[in-house]
Design a protein around this motif. Structure first.
Motif, PDB file in Angstrom:
ATOM      1  N   LEU A  40       1.394 -54.729 -12.508  1.00 20.46           N
ATOM      2  CA  LEU A  40       2.324 -53.610 -12.766  1.00 20.46           C
ATOM      3  C   LEU A  40       3.759 -53.995 -12.419  1.00 20.46           C
ATOM      4  O   LEU A  40       4.693 -53.665 -13.161  1.00 20.46           O
ATOM      5  CB  LEU A  40       1.886 -52.378 -11.983  1.00 20.46           C
ATOM      6  N   PHE A  41       3.945 -54.686 -11.294  1.00 19.34           N
ATOM      7  CA  PHE A  41       5.283 -55.131 -10.913  1.00 19.34           C
ATOM      8  C   PHE A  41       5.881 -56.035 -11.992  1.00 19.34           C
ATOM      9  O   PHE A  41       7.051 -55.890 -12.365  1.00 19.34           O
ATOM     10  CB  PHE A  41       5.264 -55.886  -9.584  1.00 19.34           C
ATOM     11  N   THR A  43       5.045 -56.168 -15.180  1.00 18.34           N
ATOM     12  CA  THR A  43       5.266 -55.395 -16.404  1.00 18.34           C
ATOM     13  C   THR A  43       6.559 -54.593 -16.305  1.00 18.34           C
ATOM     14  O   THR A  43       7.341 -54.546 -17.256  1.00 18.34           O
ATOM     15  CB  THR A  43       4.070 -54.461 -16.661  1.00 18.34           C
ATOM     16  N   VAL A  44       6.786 -53.976 -15.161  1.00 20.10           N
ATOM     17  CA  VAL A  44       8.046 -53.253 -14.958  1.00 20.10           C
ATOM     18  C   VAL A  44       9.212 -54.225 -15.017  1.00 20.10           C
ATOM     19  O   VAL A  44      10.271 -53.906 -15.577  1.00 20.10           O
ATOM     20  CB  VAL A  44       8.017 -52.491 -13.611  1.00 20.10           C
ATOM     21  N   GLY A  47      10.127 -54.870 -18.554  1.00 24.75           N
ATOM     22  CA  GLY A  47      10.870 -53.728 -19.095  1.00 24.75           C
ATOM     23  C   GLY A  47      12.311 -53.724 -18.616  1.00 24.75           C
ATOM     24  O   GLY A  47      13.233 -53.432 -19.387  1.00 24.75           O
ATOM     25  N   CYS A  48      12.521 -54.058 -17.357  1.00 20.46           N
ATOM     26  CA  CYS A  48      13.882 -54.118 -16.817  1.00 20.46           C
ATOM     27  C   CYS A  48      14.675 -55.258 -17.447  1.00 20.46           C
ATOM     28  O   CYS A  48      15.886 -55.135 -17.663  1.00 20.46           O
ATOM     29  CB  CYS A  48      13.846 -54.286 -15.301  1.00 20.46           C
ATOM     30  N   LYS A  51      16.014 -53.995 -20.646  1.00 19.95           N
ATOM     31  CA  LYS A  51      17.036 -52.943 -20.517  1.00 19.95           C
ATOM     32  C   LYS A  51      18.430 -53.477 -20.205  1.00 19.95           C
ATOM     33  O   LYS A  51      19.414 -52.807 -20.492  1.00 19.95           O
ATOM     34  CB  LYS A  51      16.620 -51.936 -19.445  1.00 19.95           C
ATOM     35  N   TRP A  56      17.698 -55.326 -14.489  1.00 18.48           N
ATOM     36  CA  TRP A  56      17.076 -56.557 -14.001  1.00 18.48           C
ATOM     37  C   TRP A  56      17.419 -56.790 -12.529  1.00 18.48           C
ATOM     38  O   TRP A  56      16.559 -57.151 -11.735  1.00 18.48           O
ATOM     39  CB  TRP A  56      17.511 -57.743 -14.851  1.00 18.48           C
ATOM     40  N   TRP A  59      15.448 -54.518 -10.331  1.00 24.13           N
ATOM     41  CA  TRP A  59      14.071 -54.988 -10.191  1.00 24.13           C
ATOM     42  C   TRP A  59      14.001 -56.158  -9.216  1.00 24.13           C
ATOM     43  O   TRP A  59      13.080 -56.236  -8.400  1.00 24.13           O
ATOM     44  CB  TRP A  59      13.495 -55.383 -11.550  1.00 24.13           C
TER      45      TRP A  59
END
Length: 127
Positions: A40-41, A43-44, A47-48, A51, A56, A59
């Protein structure tokens, strides 16, 4: 219709704690929990990355949190434990033969760890 009651055996939630084999199995299967968080970390993080630089950087700051670092270390240890148990089972599940003779279990397990090491070094060189 019959008046007999079916036998329903009581099953406690801690049934697996009474036998060492089941305890080990449950611990091995529980190694997936920290790996889920690690995934999950990441994957986030992807996404960052999409963006932009500010997301970034936030994150990266999140990943520098000591709790997140601890979770990642636990995930690494869990992953290595899972690999160790999986590699240990491999010669029993898939017995390999070379010229009609069974290959020694230690050689199969060692070759799997060598493959992990080679792939890890390759990835480290690329990154």
């Amino acid at each position: 219709m019959s008046n007999r009651k079916p036998y329903v055996r009581e099953m406690k939630r801690t049934w697996w704690k009474s036998h060492p084999f089941y305890r080990f199995y449950m611990i091995r299967e529980a190694t997936v929990l920290p790996l889920i968080l690690f995934t999950l970390f990441l994957t986030v993080g992807l996404g960052c990355l999409v963006k932009g630089p500010e997301a970034w950087q936030s994150w990266l700051n999140f990943m520098a949190n000591p709790l997140v670092i601890a979770i990642n270390i636990v995930a690494l240890i869990a992953s290595l434990f899972h690999a160790h148990t999986f590699f240990g089972m491999m010669p029993q599940v898939v017995p390999m033969r070379l010229k009609g003779k069974l290959i020694d279990k230690k050689i199969i397990v060692l070759s799997q760890w060598v493959a992990v090491a080679v792939i890890s070094v390759f990835v480290l060189i690329i990154v």
